[in-house]
Design an enzyme around this catalytic site. Sequence first.
Site, PDB file in Angstrom:
ATOM      1  N   LYS A 189      57.981  65.018 -22.518  1.00  0.00           N
ATOM      2  CA  LYS A 189      58.919  63.983 -22.965  1.00  0.00           C
ATOM      3  C   LYS A 189      58.220  62.633 -22.978  1.00  0.00           C
ATOM      4  CE  LYS A 189      61.904  61.377 -20.816  1.00  0.00           C
ATOM      5  NZ  LYS A 189      61.643  60.112 -21.568  1.00  0.00           N
ATOM      6  N   GLU A 265      52.149  60.479 -10.657  1.00  0.00           N
ATOM      7  CA  GLU A 265      51.192  59.382 -10.835  1.00  0.00           C
ATOM      8  C   GLU A 265      52.048  58.120 -10.894  1.00  0.00           C
ATOM      9  OE1 GLU A 265      48.042  57.810 -10.889  1.00  0.00           O
ATOM     10  OE2 GLU A 265      47.604  59.785 -11.710  1.00  0.00           O
ATOM     11  N   CYS A 299      49.081  50.957 -14.233  1.00  0.00           N
ATOM     12  CA  CYS A 299      49.427  51.361 -12.869  1.00  0.00           C
ATOM     13  C   CYS A 299      48.344  50.892 -11.902  1.00  0.00           C
ATOM     14  CB  CYS A 299      49.629  52.859 -12.791  1.00  0.00           C
ATOM     15  SG  CYS A 299      48.376  53.773 -13.661  1.00  0.00           S
ATOM     16  N   GLU A 396      55.120  45.764  -7.530  1.00  0.00           N
ATOM     17  CA  GLU A 396      54.429  45.911  -8.815  1.00  0.00           C
ATOM     18  C   GLU A 396      55.171  45.086  -9.885  1.00  0.00           C
ATOM     19  OE1 GLU A 396      54.525  49.871 -10.741  1.00  0.00           O
ATOM     20  OE2 GLU A 396      52.368  49.618 -10.953  1.00  0.00           O
TER      21      GLU A 396
HETATM   22  P1  NAI Z   1      60.296  54.780 -15.519  1.00  0.00           P
HETATM   23  O1  NAI Z   1      59.678  55.380 -14.320  1.00  0.00           O
HETATM   24  O2  NAI Z   1      61.778  54.648 -15.568  1.00  0.00           O
HETATM   25  O3  NAI Z   1      59.864  55.600 -16.843  1.00  0.00           O
HETATM   26  C1  NAI Z   1      58.779  56.470 -16.955  1.00  0.00           C
HETATM   27  C2  NAI Z   1      59.208  57.774 -17.608  1.00  0.00           C
HETATM   28  O4  NAI Z   1      60.157  58.418 -16.772  1.00  0.00           O
HETATM   29  C3  NAI Z   1      59.898  57.626 -18.966  1.00  0.00           C
HETATM   30  O5  NAI Z   1      59.542  58.693 -19.801  1.00  0.00           O
HETATM   31  C4  NAI Z   1      61.369  57.727 -18.589  1.00  0.00           C
HETATM   32  O6  NAI Z   1      62.174  58.169 -19.661  1.00  0.00           O
HETATM   33  C5  NAI Z   1      61.324  58.754 -17.497  1.00  0.00           C
HETATM   34  N1  NAI Z   1      62.470  58.730 -16.578  1.00  0.00           N
HETATM   35  C6  NAI Z   1      63.235  57.671 -16.201  1.00  0.00           C
HETATM   36  N2  NAI Z   1      64.195  58.065 -15.352  1.00  0.00           N
HETATM   37  C7  NAI Z   1      64.056  59.396 -15.172  1.00  0.00           C
HETATM   38  C8  NAI Z   1      64.751  60.377 -14.414  1.00  0.00           C
HETATM   39  N3  NAI Z   1      65.788  60.069 -13.638  1.00  0.00           N
HETATM   40  N4  NAI Z   1      64.316  61.657 -14.456  1.00  0.00           N
HETATM   41  C9  NAI Z   1      63.252  62.002 -15.206  1.00  0.00           C
HETATM   42  N5  NAI Z   1      62.576  61.131 -15.966  1.00  0.00           N
HETATM   43  C10 NAI Z   1      62.958  59.830 -15.945  1.00  0.00           C
HETATM   44  O7  NAI Z   1      59.646  53.366 -15.723  1.00  0.00           O
HETATM   45  P2  NAI Z   1      60.197  52.120 -16.571  1.00  0.00           P
HETATM   46  O8  NAI Z   1      61.624  51.838 -16.285  1.00  0.00           O
HETATM   47  O9  NAI Z   1      59.842  52.299 -17.967  1.00  0.00           O
HETATM   48  O10 NAI Z   1      59.350  50.950 -15.927  1.00  0.00           O
HETATM   49  C11 NAI Z   1      59.736  50.418 -14.667  1.00  0.00           C
HETATM   50  C12 NAI Z   1      58.572  50.110 -13.805  1.00  0.00           C
HETATM   51  O11 NAI Z   1      57.876  51.308 -13.515  1.00  0.00           O
HETATM   52  C13 NAI Z   1      57.515  49.221 -14.434  1.00  0.00           C
HETATM   53  O12 NAI Z   1      57.850  47.869 -14.307  1.00  0.00           O
HETATM   54  C14 NAI Z   1      56.314  49.603 -13.618  1.00  0.00           C
HETATM   55  O13 NAI Z   1      56.339  48.905 -12.404  1.00  0.00           O
HETATM   56  C15 NAI Z   1      56.505  51.069 -13.344  1.00  0.00           C
HETATM   57  N6  NAI Z   1      55.761  51.903 -14.296  1.00  0.00           N
HETATM   58  C16 NAI Z   1      54.602  52.467 -13.876  1.00  0.00           C
HETATM   59  C17 NAI Z   1      53.843  53.195 -14.762  1.00  0.00           C
HETATM   60  C18 NAI Z   1      52.562  53.814 -14.350  1.00  0.00           C
HETATM   61  O14 NAI Z   1      51.675  53.969 -15.182  1.00  0.00           O
HETATM   62  N7  NAI Z   1      52.415  54.253 -13.120  1.00  0.00           N
HETATM   63  C19 NAI Z   1      54.221  53.365 -16.158  1.00  0.00           C
HETATM   64  C20 NAI Z   1      55.489  52.787 -16.488  1.00  0.00           C
HETATM   65  C21 NAI Z   1      56.209  52.076 -15.569  1.00  0.00           C
END
Ligand code: NAI
Length: 498
Positions: A189, A265, A299, A396
């Site tokens: 996804k 990750e 990240c 972060e």
């Molecule tokens: P997120 O963690 O909500 O999104 C990442 C992925 O998880 C997306 O594909 C999203 O659709 C999915 N997701 C969201 N809620 C879920 C759930 N309950 N069950 C399964 N999948 C789910 O991150 P978001 O809201 O886009 O960004 C928020 C913060 O997260 C950012 O400000 C940053 O601090 C961090 N982040 C870290 C990343 C990394 O590379 N480690 C990448 C993106 C965000």
Amino acid sequence: MSGLSVKLKTPHTGEYDQPTGLFINNEFVKGVDGKTFEVINPTDESVITSVHEATEKDVDIAVSAARKAFEGNWRKETPENRGKLLVNLANLFEKNVDLLAAVESLDNGKAITMAKGDVGACVGCLRYYGGWADKIEGKVVDTGPDTFNYIRKEPIGVCGQIIPWNFPLLMWAWKIGPAVAAGNCVVLKTAEQTPLSALVACNLIKEAGFPPGVINVISGFGKIAGAALSSHMDVDKVAFTGSTVVGRQIMKAAAGSNLKKVTLELGGKSPNIVFADADIDNAISWVNFGIYFNHGQCCCAGSRVYVQEEIYDKFIQRFKERAAQNAVGDPFHEKTFQGPQVSQLQFDRIMSYIEEGKKAGATIETGGNRIGDKGYFIEPTIFSNVTEDMKIVQEEIFGPVCSISKFKNKEDAIKVGNSTTYGLAAAVHTSNLNTAIEVANSLRAGTVWVNTYNTLHWQLPFGGFKESGIGRELGEAALDNYTQTKTVSIRLGDALFG
Ligand code: NAI
Ligand code: MG
């Protein structure tokens, strides 16, 4: 929207066909509920197009497609052929670098030169795992003359993969490469903010020759499709990249359903430590690149800069000048280094952290403002006069914002380096080999760079200590996350209790 493809344009490539469906069984299809959602261009806030949205029912369909492919022919596919298909895919990425990079810049806002770099890294990663496919080997273990034991590395089965928006194509390749090399089938996804490039890449999956159902890619929201995937009873493993908050939810979903294997990750708040004996020009370049690369949406971003007190004043002056010179603007200009943040939500989050830092009494050395009034552009920002307990030092921010402070000596540097709940990456800049090794070995982080930053490579494992994650991506290590160990023990002698 009725079709499954639209004509779109990028400034870099002109018109192209953008698939909009869910990619299941090598075909683009509509979601069962007929839902779509809009895709936003972060450079001008316009709607680029809409794509089909996966809900629980589509996740079920995609998982059964993957299951059928796995139990059907894919688990019997020769390792040589799995490798060949991945190498084909790598070659097709290479051939389509301009289009893939342009779609990435359009949807994500990253600078085109950086997007091309991402595609190059996808090529390297896919080709590398293509090479691994026929080198995943078991063992024979001697426990005595009456038994013959062999240990096999088998694929896990159907893997759910959930990726973020900061490196849409690269995370796609990092996830698909090792999973498929090891003989798994996947349902991936994409992030709801950036579905477009992955769908273009799905055309290449078909062209590479993968059988239907081996790689399925769906667009959709985390709370709906992501949650369905991580709690699905017929998904054997879930791999996730994203926020620590959601990482915890994924683990809970796995625990509450079929105890699927989990790799995570997650976030980071990585220290970038500069000793007085470092080559200062180099250190400034890497510190600048460490935080502002990909608009701070990494990240492993080096968001906490620590400089030894003897050179602090000189360093901050030069770093300030360097940061203010970063070319921020239209991602399609070849000279642009930093484009817009990915979304209104991320823009608002970052701006509220900047406000928070000001309220807490930190000093803005440079930046701190929005750029223009259209698109999610933010000035490269440096906060000084910070204390370790401030939110901007602990949490972060995921934007072009860092904090800078002084340290006295090695012990001090190690202590502040380890002072958050995260442990993804860290860097140390010094010309003293002993300092480099001592500090690198003492930092609780999955990757430590010395006199460099953000120089990831597909051959090198990457992942988090502490709350930055579980498991490793890239390198041989990633194969551990996509194989399970089977012991086969054969009795050769007479029956023991005969
Ligand atoms: P997120 O963690 O909500 O999104 C990442 C992925 O998880 C997306 O594909 C999203 O659709 C999915 N997701 C969201 N809620 C879920 C759930 N309950 N069950 C399964 N999948 C789910 O991150 P978001 O809201 O886009 O960004 C928020 C913060 O997260 C950012 O400000 C940053 O601090 C961090 N982040 C870290 C990343 C990394 O590379 N480690 C990448 C993106 C965000
Ligand atoms: Mg977008």
